[in-house]
Scaffold this active site. Structure first.
Site, PDB file in Angstrom:
ATOM      1  N   ASN A  37     -15.134  20.635  76.966  1.00 36.73           N
ATOM      2  CA  ASN A  37     -15.824  21.469  77.957  1.00 36.73           C
ATOM      3  C   ASN A  37     -16.434  22.690  77.308  1.00 36.73           C
ATOM      4  OD1 ASN A  37     -14.699  24.268  79.064  1.00 36.73           O
ATOM      5  ND2 ASN A  37     -12.933  23.104  78.280  1.00 36.73           N
TER       6      ASN A  37
ATOM      7  N   PHE B 100     -16.759  30.147  81.483  1.00 33.31           N
ATOM      8  CA  PHE B 100     -16.228  31.073  82.500  1.00 33.31           C
ATOM      9  C   PHE B 100     -17.131  31.142  83.738  1.00 33.31           C
ATOM     10  CE2 PHE B 100     -13.795  34.056  79.305  1.00 33.31           C
ATOM     11  CZ  PHE B 100     -12.886  33.039  79.074  1.00 33.31           C
TER      12      PHE B 100
ATOM     13  N   SER C 146     -10.918  31.354  74.628  1.00 35.95           N
ATOM     14  CA  SER C 146     -11.890  30.329  75.007  1.00 35.95           C
ATOM     15  C   SER C 146     -12.991  30.266  73.953  1.00 35.95           C
ATOM     16  CB  SER C 146     -12.514  30.658  76.362  1.00 35.95           C
ATOM     17  OG  SER C 146     -13.661  29.857  76.548  1.00 35.95           O
TER      18      SER C 146
ATOM     19  N   ASN D  36     -15.914  29.156  74.498  1.00 35.02           N
ATOM     20  CA  ASN D  36     -17.204  29.003  75.176  1.00 35.02           C
ATOM     21  C   ASN D  36     -17.870  30.303  75.608  1.00 35.02           C
ATOM     22  OD1 ASN D  36     -16.992  26.143  75.007  1.00 35.02           O
ATOM     23  ND2 ASN D  36     -15.456  26.256  76.632  1.00 35.02           N
ATOM     24  N   THR D  37     -17.265  31.431  75.277  1.00 42.74           N
ATOM     25  CA  THR D  37     -17.926  32.724  75.481  1.00 42.74           C
ATOM     26  C   THR D  37     -18.167  33.279  74.082  1.00 42.74           C
ATOM     27  OG1 THR D  37     -16.882  33.130  77.620  1.00 42.74           O
ATOM     28  CG2 THR D  37     -17.630  35.067  76.414  1.00 42.74           C
TER      29      THR D  37
ATOM     30  N   LYS E 209      -2.999  34.321  76.012  1.00 45.23           N
ATOM     31  CA  LYS E 209      -3.268  32.898  75.749  1.00 45.23           C
ATOM     32  C   LYS E 209      -4.008  32.765  74.420  1.00 45.23           C
ATOM     33  CE  LYS E 209      -4.911  28.650  77.838  1.00 45.23           C
ATOM     34  NZ  LYS E 209      -5.313  28.002  79.093  1.00 45.23           N
TER      35      LYS E 209
ATOM     36  N   ASN F  82      -4.869  27.101  74.108  1.00 45.45           N
ATOM     37  CA  ASN F  82      -6.158  26.796  74.730  1.00 45.45           C
ATOM     38  C   ASN F  82      -6.740  25.542  74.071  1.00 45.45           C
ATOM     39  OD1 ASN F  82      -8.660  27.173  76.152  1.00 45.45           O
ATOM     40  ND2 ASN F  82      -8.200  29.360  76.233  1.00 45.45           N
TER      41      ASN F  82
HETATM   42  C1  LIG Z   1     -12.726  21.943  82.083  1.00 46.51           C
HETATM   43  C2  LIG Z   1     -11.762  22.916  81.506  1.00 46.51           C
HETATM   44  C3  LIG Z   1     -11.891  24.268  81.798  1.00 46.51           C
HETATM   45  C4  LIG Z   1     -10.997  25.193  81.270  1.00 46.51           C
HETATM   46  N1  LIG Z   1     -11.132  26.505  81.608  1.00 46.51           N
HETATM   47  C5  LIG Z   1     -10.214  27.399  81.151  1.00 46.51           C
HETATM   48  C6  LIG Z   1     -10.300  28.758  81.541  1.00 46.51           C
HETATM   49  O1  LIG Z   1     -11.167  29.157  82.312  1.00 46.51           O
HETATM   50  N2  LIG Z   1      -9.361  29.604  81.023  1.00 46.51           N
HETATM   51  C7  LIG Z   1      -8.359  29.211  80.193  1.00 46.51           C
HETATM   52  O2  LIG Z   1      -7.523  30.025  79.795  1.00 46.51           O
HETATM   53  N3  LIG Z   1      -8.259  27.917  79.816  1.00 46.51           N
HETATM   54  C8  LIG Z   1      -9.153  27.013  80.275  1.00 46.51           C
HETATM   55  N4  LIG Z   1      -9.051  25.708  79.903  1.00 46.51           N
HETATM   56  C9  LIG Z   1      -7.985  25.306  78.941  1.00 46.51           C
HETATM   57  C10 LIG Z   1      -6.753  24.743  79.645  1.00 46.51           C
HETATM   58  O3  LIG Z   1      -6.148  25.697  80.467  1.00 46.51           O
HETATM   59  C11 LIG Z   1      -5.717  24.254  78.588  1.00 46.51           C
HETATM   60  O4  LIG Z   1      -5.255  25.366  77.853  1.00 46.51           O
HETATM   61  C12 LIG Z   1      -6.299  23.237  77.627  1.00 46.51           C
HETATM   62  O5  LIG Z   1      -7.181  22.358  78.285  1.00 46.51           O
HETATM   63  C13 LIG Z   1      -5.217  22.408  76.938  1.00 46.51           C
HETATM   64  O6  LIG Z   1      -4.441  21.719  77.900  1.00 46.51           O
HETATM   65  P1  LIG Z   1      -4.688  20.175  78.315  1.00 46.51           P
HETATM   66  O7  LIG Z   1      -4.765  19.385  77.048  1.00 46.51           O
HETATM   67  O8  LIG Z   1      -3.541  19.834  79.204  1.00 46.51           O
HETATM   68  O9  LIG Z   1      -5.992  20.142  79.048  1.00 46.51           O
HETATM   69  C14 LIG Z   1      -9.939  24.760  80.411  1.00 46.51           C
HETATM   70  C15 LIG Z   1      -9.815  23.398  80.119  1.00 46.51           C
HETATM   71  C16 LIG Z   1     -10.693  22.474  80.655  1.00 46.51           C
HETATM   72  C17 LIG Z   1     -10.521  21.020  80.324  1.00 46.51           C
END
Ligand SMILES: Cc1cc2nc3c(=O)[nH]c(=O)nc-3n(C[C@H](O)[C@H](O)[C@H](O)COP(=O)(O)O)c2cc1C
Length: 345
Positions: free
Chosen positions: A116, A120, A181, A183-184, A219, A248
């Site tokens: 992804n 934000f 993140s 992505n910022t 985080k 993350n």
């Molecule tokens: C579509 C998407 C959007 C995410 N947006 C955020 C976010 O806004 N803030 C954040 O701290 N982590 C965000 N994450 C990261 C997740 O909270 C998590 O830390 C990461 O995906 C690893 O866990 P997983 O393998 O169970 O997905 C996002 C993940 C995905 C897939």
């Protein structure tokens, strides 16, 4: 039922559309009282032995929804019906922002992963605070994950985090500072020792002025070196953090089964799901061992089965979170993790 029926149908749609369809269907189902009751009965595992008291909060069970799923606090009640012990809302920024252009969320089915670059996307902290004012009393724990706007330079990031912190303070149970993140642009530079200490110390200063300060967590990315993780431990101690969320998404594309051509077409973004699992667990283990078990860790990254969750708990996590695993394993994952925890007690 999820893997046989719902998943094949949802996978016909783009991942972001499928996300909205799922939440829409869940909301409709919950609007019918008997269906809501049946859902809760089917998904919740109510057992006192699952309860965890962590940084002064009582979690009904240790399995949470990771940040990014409910960025605007519109779905936490619906998601709690699936049996989560806590829900992390956000990442939220001071001003609403659209995020990156579509498509910005991609499935990698061969790797049970997602990429992804949402960026934000959210409606802003005031809209979120307004929504949370209607939060019903109960035992659900809600975390507020805070970030900075894309247009805010890193030198002024502290102000953005402080705005979000103040606006959400009355409505959330704990805070997460998200500097990880990918992505910022340049956000992850805030993970460096100097700026991070400054940012967290300033937030703790605000926190300590409250009559009842709230738990403050950080985080982190899975891409930090051991040296950088050592810095995180120093900073956590110096700023009296209540815990760390590890991890993350990763910017690495190592070890993927998905063809390089497809990865190239997808482009930039954070990778989550199965491929990040081992690295996240390694980070948890490192932090747990180096802190002699004194640091509270929420483990997240690649949990797609109960065994994955147990692995994170055994590595030193006190609580766990899932996101991508919901897409691939479906919502029964939460119940199965809780049942496995009870079985392995
Ligand atoms: C579509 C998407 C959007 C995410 N947006 C955020 C976010 O806004 N803030 C954040 O701290 N982590 C965000 N994450 C990261 C997740 O909270 C998590 O830390 C990461 O995906 C690893 O866990 P997983 O393998 O169970 O997905 C996002 C993940 C995905 C897939």
């Amino acid at each position: 039922m999820y893997k046989l029926i719902l998943k094949p149908v949802l996978f016909l749609f783009s991942p972001e559309k499928a996300h909205h369809i799922t939440l829409f269907l869940l909301k409709i189902a919950l609007a019918i009282p008997i269906v809501g009751w049946l859902l809760r009965r089917g998904y919740e595992v109510n057992d006192k032995r699952l309860e965890r008291i962590v940084f002064g909060l009582t979690f009904p069970n240790p399995v949470g929804l990771a940040a990014g799923f409910d960025k605007d606090g519109k779905h936490y009640e619906a998601m709690s019906a699936l049996g989560f012990g806590f829900i992390e809302i956000g990442t939220v920024t001071p001003l609403g922002q659209p995020g990156n252009p579509w498509p910005r969320l991609f499935r990698l089915p061969a790797d049970e992963a997602l990429i992804n670059r949402m960026g934000f996307n959210n409606e802003g902290v005031d809209a979120l605070a307004e929504r949370l004012k209607n939060r019903k009393p109960g035992n659900l724990i809600i975390g507020g994950n805070i970030g900075k706007n894309k247009a805010t330079p890193n030198e002024q990031a502290g102000r953005d985090y402080a705005i979000c912190f103040e606006a959400l303070f009355p409505y959330v149970d704990y805070f997460v500072v998200n500097v990880s993140s990918p992505n910022t642009p340049n956000l992850r530079d805030l993970q460096e020792k100097g700026p991070l200490t400054e940012l967290l110390a300033a937030l703790q200063h605000l926190n300590r002025q409250k009559s009842k300060p709230k738990p403050l967590l950080l985080k982190i990315a899975p891409d930090l070196t051991d040296g950088q993780l050592d810095d995180i431990l120093d900073i956590a101690k110096a700023t009296q953090l209540d815990g760390v969320i590890a991890t993350n998404t990763t910017i690495s594309r190592d070890g993927l089964v998905t063809e390089p051509k497809i990865l190239e077409e997808i482009g930039a973004g954070g990778l989550s799901g199965m491929p990040v699992k081992n690295r996240s667990t390694a980070v948890i283990k490192y932090l747990h061992q180096k802190s002699n078990g004194t640091l509270t860790i929420i483990g997240v990254g690649g949990i797609t089965s109960p065994a994955d969750a147990l692995e994170k708990l055994n590595a030193g996590a006190t609580l766990v979170q899932v996101y991508s695993g919901l897409v691939y394993a479906g919502p029964t994952l939460i119940k199965h993790i809780n049942q496995a925890i009870l079985k392995h007690k």
